[in-house]
Scaffold this motif. Structure first.
Motif, short mmCIF file in Angstrom:
data_model
loop_
_atom_site.label_atom_id
_atom_site.label_comp_id
_atom_site.label_asym_id
_atom_site.label_seq_id
_atom_site.Cartn_x
_atom_site.Cartn_y
_atom_site.Cartn_z
N PRO A 235 6.75 -1.14 -2.16
CA PRO A 235 5.50 -1.43 -1.93
C PRO A 235 4.56 -0.13 -2.23
O PRO A 235 5.04 0.93 -1.90
CB PRO A 235 5.19 -1.81 -0.76
N ASP A 236 3.43 -0.27 -2.60
CA ASP A 236 2.42 0.80 -2.90
C ASP A 236 1.27 0.91 -1.82
O ASP A 236 0.34 1.39 -2.01
CB ASP A 236 1.95 0.84 -4.33
N PHE A 237 1.54 -0.01 -0.83
CA PHE A 237 0.11 -0.06 0.22
C PHE A 237 -0.29 1.23 0.90
O PHE A 237 -1.38 1.23 1.16
CB PHE A 237 0.45 -1.32 1.04
N PRO B 8 -3.89 -6.38 2.40
CA PRO B 8 -4.61 -7.20 3.06
C PRO B 8 -3.49 -7.92 3.87
O PRO B 8 -2.31 -8.18 3.86
CB PRO B 8 -4.84 -8.17 2.02
N ASN B 9 -3.93 -8.35 5.13
CA ASN B 9 -3.12 -9.23 6.22
C ASN B 9 -2.07 -8.14 6.74
O ASN B 9 -1.14 -8.89 7.28
CB ASN B 9 -2.72 -10.26 5.53
N CYS B 10 -2.17 -6.94 6.75
CA CYS B 10 -1.09 -6.03 7.32
C CYS B 10 -1.17 -5.91 8.77
O CYS B 10 -0.32 -5.51 9.30
CB CYS B 10 -1.13 -4.79 6.54
N TYR B 11 -2.31 -6.16 9.40
CA TYR B 11 -2.62 -5.88 10.71
C TYR B 11 -2.95 -6.99 11.53
O TYR B 11 -3.47 -8.27 10.89
CB TYR B 11 -3.81 -5.01 10.64
N ASP B 12 -2.45 -7.19 12.79
CA ASP B 12 -3.14 -8.11 13.59
C ASP B 12 -4.50 -7.85 14.23
O ASP B 12 -4.88 -7.18 13.94
CB ASP B 12 -1.95 -8.46 14.59
N ASN C 14 6.22 -10.92 4.33
CA ASN C 14 6.06 -12.30 3.44
C ASN C 14 5.38 -11.65 1.99
O ASN C 14 5.72 -12.29 0.91
CB ASN C 14 5.31 -13.15 4.08
N LYS C 15 4.41 -10.87 1.99
CA LYS C 15 3.79 -10.47 0.67
C LYS C 15 4.59 -9.57 0.12
O LYS C 15 4.45 -9.66 -1.07
CB LYS C 15 2.52 -9.83 1.44
N TYR C 16 5.16 -8.68 0.57
CA TYR C 16 5.68 -7.28 -0.25
C TYR C 16 7.36 -7.65 -0.47
O TYR C 16 7.87 -6.92 -1.20
CB TYR C 16 5.46 -6.19 0.14
N CYS C 17 7.92 -8.39 0.58
CA CYS C 17 9.72 -8.26 0.36
C CYS C 17 10.08 -9.34 1.04
O CYS C 17 10.69 -9.17 2.40
CB CYS C 17 10.12 -6.95 0.84
#
Length: 217
Positions: free
Chosen positions: A102-104, A111-115, A127-130
């Motif tokens: 990933p390149d985040f 997006p949606n990486c954090y709670d 779920n988004k990247y892998c």
């Protein structure tokens, strides 16, 4: 229970330490007694758990890499990736070890990486990247205080898990000695007293105690 075969008796001063071993269900078990203290340790027959390592060790990702160190962390003005992205960097290394890149961090778009508390939502990121990697949330562990790696290895089959394709992100001491830092585990040290790690802060290469872990498959 199988018959117990006494293998050794050791005297240390006025204390007697006795060791017994037996084979059961294709595994070797050792039972130690030292006065009133009893410890049960499982040792896999024919294989040394010390020195176990993940099959593909990725390159170290530093949270303070100049390419993203000063980017804003999540939605926190004045706080940077360098300040807080140890968990995200550790997760990035885990994904790299499984062939996902990933390149985040470089783009600061996750997006949606954090709670809601600002911590990394491991499941959402995967779920988004892998999506081929699962975050085993039910096997998340936080200890009430720091625990030695030797004790953790007695309770948790980390060495066997490595051989079976599992990965761990460890919760460890930060530079102030607080349980506020994450590192990516790459294996068990040869003496079974430390866990080898890739540390996003680039301070350590192994740890002798942890305060928790996250497990992935």
């Amino acid at each position: 229970y199988p018959d117990i075969d006494i293998t050794d008796i050791v005297h240390e001063g006025s204390n007697t330490i006795s060791a017994h071993s037996w084979t059961w269900n294709n595994c070797m078990w050792q039972f130690y007694s030292c006065t009133a203290a009893w410890f049960l340790i499982h040792i896999e027959t024919g294989e040394d758990s010390c020195g176990a390592a993940i099959p593909s060790v990725p390159s170290l990702i530093k949270q303070c890499d100049s390419r993203w160190a000063n980017l804003q962390y999540d939605n926190r003005p004045g706080e940077t990736v360098c300040d807080w992205a140890c968990a995200l960097s550790s997760l990035n290394m885990l994904m790299n070890s499984k062939g996902c890149y990933p390149d985040f961090l470089a783009t600061n778009r996750c997006p949606n990486c954090y709670d809601t508390s600002g911590g990394v939502d491991f499941g959402s990121v995967l779920n988004k990247y892998c999506p081929s990697i699962s975050y085993l949330k039910d096997e998340k562990v936080e200890y009430p205080s720091f625990k030695s790696v030797e004790s953790v290895l007695v309770e948790t089959p980390i060495d066997d898990d490595i051989k079976n394709g599992y990965n761990y992100i460890l919760h460890v001491k930060n530079k102030k000695g607080k349980c506020r830092h994450f590192v990516f585990m790459t294996g068990v040290a040869d003496d079974c007293k430390k866990l080898n790690v890739l540390d996003p802060s680039n301070r350590v290469t192994s740890v002798s105690e942890i305060c928790g872990y996250r497990k992935f498959k």
